[in-house]
Design a protein around this motif. Structure first.
Motif, mmCIF file in Angstrom:
data_model
loop_
_atom_site.group_PDB
_atom_site.id
_atom_site.type_symbol
_atom_site.label_atom_id
_atom_site.label_comp_id
_atom_site.label_asym_id
_atom_site.label_seq_id
_atom_site.Cartn_x
_atom_site.Cartn_y
_atom_site.Cartn_z
ATOM 1 N N ASP A 235 -10.766 -7.687 2.185
ATOM 2 C CA ASP A 235 -10.737 -6.507 1.322
ATOM 3 C C ASP A 235 -9.371 -5.861 1.519
ATOM 4 O O ASP A 235 -9.046 -5.368 2.596
ATOM 5 C CB ASP A 235 -11.849 -5.543 1.711
ATOM 6 C CG ASP A 235 -11.829 -4.258 0.901
ATOM 7 O OD1 ASP A 235 -10.934 -4.089 0.039
ATOM 8 O OD2 ASP A 235 -12.715 -3.421 1.131
ATOM 9 N N LEU A 236 -8.555 -5.878 0.458
ATOM 10 C CA LEU A 236 -7.190 -5.367 0.517
ATOM 11 C C LEU A 236 -7.088 -3.930 0.007
ATOM 12 O O LEU A 236 -6.007 -3.441 -0.273
ATOM 13 C CB LEU A 236 -6.257 -6.265 -0.302
ATOM 14 C CG LEU A 236 -6.242 -7.742 0.084
ATOM 15 C CD1 LEU A 236 -5.445 -8.545 -0.928
ATOM 16 C CD2 LEU A 236 -5.700 -7.921 1.476
ATOM 17 N N CYS A 237 -8.212 -3.267 -0.141
ATOM 18 C CA CYS A 237 -8.302 -1.903 -0.657
ATOM 19 C C CYS A 237 -7.996 -1.823 -2.147
ATOM 20 O O CYS A 237 -8.545 -0.999 -2.837
ATOM 21 C CB CYS A 237 -7.418 -0.934 0.123
ATOM 22 S SG CYS A 237 -7.858 -0.820 1.857
ATOM 23 N N GLU B 158 -6.511 0.187 5.373
ATOM 24 C CA GLU B 158 -6.875 -0.738 6.439
ATOM 25 C C GLU B 158 -7.616 -1.904 5.802
ATOM 26 O O GLU B 158 -8.704 -1.730 5.264
ATOM 27 C CB GLU B 158 -7.730 -0.039 7.490
ATOM 28 C CG GLU B 158 -6.929 0.974 8.290
ATOM 29 C CD GLU B 158 -7.687 1.486 9.498
ATOM 30 O OE1 GLU B 158 -8.576 0.782 10.002
ATOM 31 O OE2 GLU B 158 -7.371 2.598 9.930
ATOM 32 N N TRP B 159 -7.002 -3.049 5.852
ATOM 33 C CA TRP B 159 -7.605 -4.246 5.299
ATOM 34 C C TRP B 159 -8.709 -4.715 6.242
ATOM 35 O O TRP B 159 -8.582 -4.615 7.463
ATOM 36 C CB TRP B 159 -6.554 -5.331 5.133
ATOM 37 C CG TRP B 159 -5.467 -4.992 4.148
ATOM 38 C CD1 TRP B 159 -5.371 -3.878 3.373
ATOM 39 C CD2 TRP B 159 -4.324 -5.784 3.854
ATOM 40 N NE1 TRP B 159 -4.232 -3.927 2.609
ATOM 41 C CE2 TRP B 159 -3.568 -5.093 2.876
ATOM 42 C CE3 TRP B 159 -3.864 -7.006 4.310
ATOM 43 C CZ2 TRP B 159 -2.383 -5.589 2.361
ATOM 44 C CZ3 TRP B 159 -2.678 -7.500 3.788
ATOM 45 C CH2 TRP B 159 -1.954 -6.804 2.820
ATOM 46 N N THR B 160 -9.766 -5.253 5.674
ATOM 47 C CA THR B 160 -10.867 -5.738 6.495
ATOM 48 C C THR B 160 -11.285 -7.126 6.033
ATOM 49 O O THR B 160 -11.193 -7.452 4.849
ATOM 50 C CB THR B 160 -12.080 -4.785 6.415
ATOM 51 O OG1 THR B 160 -12.434 -4.600 5.042
ATOM 52 C CG2 THR B 160 -11.764 -3.442 7.051
ATOM 53 N N ALA B 161 -11.726 -7.916 6.985
ATOM 54 C CA ALA B 161 -12.202 -9.270 6.699
ATOM 55 C C ALA B 161 -13.717 -9.268 6.687
ATOM 56 O O ALA B 161 -14.360 -8.636 7.532
ATOM 57 C CB ALA B 161 -11.684 -10.248 7.747
ATOM 58 N N ASP C 91 0.862 -1.187 0.000
ATOM 59 C CA ASP C 91 0.000 0.000 0.000
ATOM 60 C C ASP C 91 0.890 1.225 0.000
ATOM 61 O O ASP C 91 1.525 1.527 1.002
ATOM 62 C CB ASP C 91 -0.910 0.005 1.217
ATOM 63 C CG ASP C 91 -1.726 1.277 1.298
ATOM 64 O OD1 ASP C 91 -2.350 1.640 0.290
ATOM 65 O OD2 ASP C 91 -1.712 1.922 2.357
ATOM 66 N N GLY C 92 0.930 1.927 -1.102
ATOM 67 C CA GLY C 92 1.838 3.042 -1.290
ATOM 68 C C GLY C 92 1.863 4.083 -0.203
ATOM 69 O O GLY C 92 2.924 4.554 0.180
ATOM 70 N N ASP C 93 0.715 4.459 0.347
ATOM 71 C CA ASP C 93 0.722 5.533 1.335
ATOM 72 C C ASP C 93 0.669 5.037 2.777
ATOM 73 O O ASP C 93 0.748 5.824 3.706
ATOM 74 C CB ASP C 93 -0.418 6.522 1.084
ATOM 75 C CG ASP C 93 -1.801 5.899 1.246
ATOM 76 O OD1 ASP C 93 -1.900 4.731 1.651
ATOM 77 O OD2 ASP C 93 -2.774 6.606 0.971
#
Length: 136
Positions: free
Chosen positions: A39-41, A30-33, A24-26
């Motif tokens: 969800d890896l954005c 926040e990854w969510t299950a 994640d570049g920045d």
């Protein structure tokens, strides 16, 4: 003892931070299950057992970068205070941790290093090898 352990720890933390930034570049994602999916954005990882999905989500890049910074602060506090030339430590002529006065490397540094014990570059740390500081 040399500062091989500290150099080793800084290298591992650099690796972890670099990998988190690649995911994640920045560093703010926040990854969510959600059940069997994470969800890896930038995409999704699906078909996982819900516990595995949650575990993956808990290691999102933003959290890893916060953890790396926290460990760097611990390292900064626990620096070597060499016995030679230190007028405060003439009674036992030992290298101490500047933060807690324990024999260096102190237990906090050894604990930070312990997860990397299987790394090929893991330094030879006599205190860890001898088992003298093992937890009860």
């Amino acid at each position: 003892m040399s500062e091989d352990l500290v150099t080793f720890l800084h290298a591992r933390l650099d690796e972890e931070a670099d990998l988190a930034r690649l995911c994640d570049g920045d560093g703010r994602a926040e990854w969510t299950a959600h059940g069997h999916t994470v969800d890896l954005c930038q995409g999704e990882l699906s078909g996982l057992h819900p516990a595995i999905a949650l575990h993956v989500a808990l290691h999102d890049p933003a959290r890893i970068l916060r953890e790396v910074e926290a460990k760097r602060r611990v390292l900064a506090r626990h620096v070597l205070s060499p016995a030679t030339g230190d007028p405060e430590l003439p009674w036992d002529n030992r290298d101490d941790c500047q933060y807690d006065g324990e024999t260096w490397p102190c237990d906090d540094l050894l604990d930070l290093a312990s997860p990397y014990g299987d790394h090929p570059d893991y330094p030879d740390v006599p205190e860890m090898d001898s088992g003298l500081r093992d937890s009860p």
